[in-house]
Design an enzyme around this catalytic site. Structure first.
Site, PDB file in Angstrom:
ATOM      1  N   HIS A  88     -43.308 137.107  10.488  1.00  0.00           N
ATOM      2  CA  HIS A  88     -44.014 138.033   9.601  1.00  0.00           C
ATOM      3  C   HIS A  88     -44.376 139.352  10.289  1.00  0.00           C
ATOM      4  CE1 HIS A  88     -44.556 134.434   7.117  1.00  0.00           C
ATOM      5  NE2 HIS A  88     -45.074 133.823   8.179  1.00  0.00           N
ATOM      6  N   ASP A 109     -54.139 139.131  16.093  1.00  0.00           N
ATOM      7  CA  ASP A 109     -54.767 137.835  16.368  1.00  0.00           C
ATOM      8  C   ASP A 109     -53.790 136.939  17.136  1.00  0.00           C
ATOM      9  OD1 ASP A 109     -53.085 137.573  14.149  1.00  0.00           O
ATOM     10  OD2 ASP A 109     -54.369 136.143  13.115  1.00  0.00           O
TER      11      ASP A 109
END
Length: 291
Positions: free
Chosen positions: A226, A11
């Site tokens: 992350h 995303d």
């Protein structure tokens, strides 16, 4: 010949960590990055941004827009700054056929067990692929997922956005390594790291701008990368600790619980944070016109 054939499911465009994960893959000579699919919200915009970053790195790549909506049409979270640093993204060429699920299923069908998927956004595309082809879970080499947290009942963003998709993926029987928020938040990139990344030509400058945009969004001068941490669980597993295999149960709110035993999923339980951060920066710098 590269050791690993990879597809990235992302995303990209909101949190800058997706762009850094793409950079780490581009800067890793042991990886053959076959393609990229985008997920969640304006996936065509996300795809064009991915294509722009790839082109700035001197590379070419198939980029396919994927699912815009979640499985149950939950509201999509949108930061609002996606693509804003590049007003001419419409010129970037992206693929619209086949759709992302068909692209994923066909790739792994042609080379069963040989292609891994790194999934660093909501898991809608992967769930769609599993539903479209019952053999997908058996054909994919491995799924490397950023999502969940396993030290708390509080749901993490990727699973919370589409818990129905996450449940389908973790119940599919596919081999999975998942890295949760309790591990990724132990690693930080700061201004010194960004200064090094900015040295990587036009590509590095674009990443620096994306990073600083994200910092302004949160009023911080650091971030936890992350998604590239998840990439490194594949590329540098010696920097991490993992559980034996088991199963991850997904709650209706996206909460995640791991149980060791029956299942093909393992979770990441430790990371050598300083070395992981150094690897992210070094591979990102190496991505600039890497071959």
């Amino acid at each position: 010949m590269a050791d690993r054939q990879i597809v990235l499911d992302t995303d990209l465009g909101s949190d800058v960590d997706d762009a850094l994960a793409l950079a780490v893959l581009l800067g890793s000579p042991e990886v053959d990055l076959l393609g990229c699919v985008t997920v969640y919200g304006d996936t065509a915009l996300r795809a064009r941004l991915a294509q722009r970053l790839v082109r700035l790195a001197g590379r070419t790549l198939t980029v396919v827009p994927g699912a815009e909506k979640t499985l149950t049409d939950r509201e999509v979270w949108w930061a609002g700054h996606e693509g804003k640093l590049f007003p001419d993204l419409d010129i970037e060429q992206i693929s619209h056929e086949p759709d992302a699920a068909a692209y994923l299923t066909e790739l792994v069908r042609q080379a069963p067990g040989q292609i891994d998927v790194v999934a660093i956004g909501p898991l809608t595309n992967i769930a769609n692929a599993i539903q479209a082809d019952p053999e997908f879970a058996a054909n994919v080499g491995h799924l490397w997922i950023m999502g969940g947290r396993f030290d708390s009942a509080k749901p993490e963003h990727n699973f919370k956005c589409d818990p129905e998709a996450a449940k389908i993926v973790f119940d599919s029987g596919a081999p999975i390594t998942v890295t949760g928020l309790e591990i990724t938040t132990t690693v930080r990139l700061d201004a010194g790291d960004v200064a090094r990344i900015a040295e990587a030509g036009e590509f590095g400058q674009a990443l620096k701008a994306e990073i600083e945009q994200w910092w302004r969004f949160w009023n911080e001068e650091w971030n936890s990368p992350h998604d590239p941490i998840t990439v490194l669980t594949l590329l540098a597993p010696d920097l991490f600790g993992f559980t034996p295999e088991g199963h991850v149960a997904i709650g209706p709110d996206g909460g995640s619980v791991f149980t060791e035993g029956a299942g093909r999923t393992r979770i990441t339980v430790a990371a050598r944070a300083d070395e992981v951060a150094a690897q992210i920066v070094a591979r990102t710098v190496a991505a600039d016109h890497a071959t």
